[in-house]
Design an enzyme around this catalytic site. Structure first.
Site, PDB file in Angstrom:
ATOM      1  CB  THR A   8      75.365  32.044  23.600  1.00  0.00           C
ATOM      2  OG1 THR A   8      74.676  32.947  24.468  1.00  0.00           O
ATOM      3  CG2 THR A   8      76.668  32.677  23.165  1.00  0.00           C
ATOM      4  N   GLY A  12      78.089  38.472  26.103  1.00  0.00           N
ATOM      5  CA  GLY A  12      78.718  38.531  27.432  1.00  0.00           C
ATOM      6  C   GLY A  12      79.254  37.174  27.845  1.00  0.00           C
ATOM      7  CE  LYS A  13      74.506  32.558  28.879  1.00  0.00           C
ATOM      8  NZ  LYS A  13      73.617  31.453  28.449  1.00  0.00           N
ATOM      9  CD  GLU A  36      66.863  28.383  27.163  1.00  0.00           C
ATOM     10  OE1 GLU A  36      66.413  28.222  28.320  1.00  0.00           O
ATOM     11  OE2 GLU A  36      67.704  29.238  26.865  1.00  0.00           O
ATOM     12  CG  ASP A  67      70.029  26.807  30.393  1.00  0.00           C
ATOM     13  OD1 ASP A  67      69.756  27.911  29.877  1.00  0.00           O
ATOM     14  OD2 ASP A  67      69.199  26.142  31.017  1.00  0.00           O
ATOM     15  N   GLY A 142      72.945  40.913  32.275  1.00  0.00           N
ATOM     16  CA  GLY A 142      71.841  40.254  32.963  1.00  0.00           C
ATOM     17  C   GLY A 142      71.659  40.738  34.395  1.00  0.00           C
ATOM     18  CG  ASP A 144      76.641  40.001  36.025  1.00  0.00           C
ATOM     19  OD1 ASP A 144      76.390  38.959  36.654  1.00  0.00           O
ATOM     20  OD2 ASP A 144      77.360  40.024  35.002  1.00  0.00           O
ATOM     21  CG  HIS A 167      77.245  31.420  37.501  1.00  0.00           C
ATOM     22  ND1 HIS A 167      77.832  32.656  37.670  1.00  0.00           N
ATOM     23  CD2 HIS A 167      76.310  31.586  36.532  1.00  0.00           C
ATOM     24  CE1 HIS A 167      77.253  33.515  36.857  1.00  0.00           C
ATOM     25  NE2 HIS A 167      76.335  32.902  36.151  1.00  0.00           N
ATOM     26  NE  ARG A 168      78.388  31.929  31.350  1.00  0.00           N
ATOM     27  CZ  ARG A 168      77.550  32.754  32.012  1.00  0.00           C
ATOM     28  NH1 ARG A 168      78.016  33.833  32.609  1.00  0.00           N
ATOM     29  NH2 ARG A 168      76.266  32.501  32.070  1.00  0.00           N
TER      30      ARG A 168
END
Ligand code: ITT
Length: 184
Positions: A8, A12-13, A36, A67, A142, A144, A167-168
């Site tokens: 990535t 943040g992820k 992508e 994703d 993002g 958020d 979700h993540r």
């Protein structure tokens, strides 16, 4: 401990993933911009991306790709798989300006995490419902600040609070369970 590469460009992820995976793997960010593929399915995008990144690396280390997207109900799910493009082009503030005129601002975040170790590729998904609001909070990343769930935006939560609902977080919890099961 073994290493897992998180493919990535978004630190943040990685921060969010560490909470789920740190007992199993040392998580390393692999800053590789995978293709992508144009697809309506986050599953397809993530699984193909994981295999491409796995092949592109110089080692034989398992990788994950995540994703995600914001799906606005009144816009038939837009921007969905095009969320990164929309954020880069408009910015979150202007997405809110557009959303403000909608009567129904219900939205969902969806996320698919794809894992591959070269032999096995598996995908894990998660979703959370919420609604778009004027930007609040300075945490997260993002979209958020404009995504509210139960009275709080994701940007008003710390990483653990967001993970518990997001979700993540849901996708990562499934991945972590699967990895533990596989080690047995
Ligand atoms: P990589 O593709 O390099 O992982 P990215 O941030 O572009 O990074 P995505 O394509 O998955 O990742 O993200 C799509 C968009 O959705 C992008 O604009 C993100 O900032 C946003 N997004 C993804 N997850 C989010 C989350 O948990 N909270 C807020 N926005 C999120």
């Amino acid at each position: 401990m073994h290493t897992l590469r998180f493919v990535t460009t978004n630190p943040g992820k990685v921060r969010e993933a560490e909470q789920y995976l740190e007992d199993i793997y040392t998580v390393e960010q692999f800053d590789y911009d995978y293709t992508e593929v144009q697809s309506d399915s986050l599953d397809t995008i993530a699984a193909r991306g994981a295999r491409e990144a796995y092949d592109a690396q110089d080692a034989d280390v398992p990788v994950i790709v995540d994703d995600a997207g914001l799906f606005v109900r009144a816009l038939d799910g837009f921007p969905g798989p095009y969320s990164a493009y929309v954020e880069d082009t408009l910015g979150v503030e202007r997405v809110w300006n557009l959303a403000e005129s909608l009567e129904n601002r219900r939205s969902a975040f969806r996320c698919v995490v794809a894992f591959t170790d070269g032999d096995t590729t598996e995908t894990f998904s998660g979703a959370v419902q919420g609604r778009l609001v004027a930007p609040r909070g300075d945490g997260g990343f993002g979209y958020d600040p404009i995504f509210e769930h139960d009275g709080q935006t994701f940007a008003e939560m710390d990483t653990a609070e967001k993970n518990a609902l997001s979700h993540r977080g849901r996708a990562l919890a499934k991945l972590a369970d699967w990895l533990v099961e596989r080690e047995r």
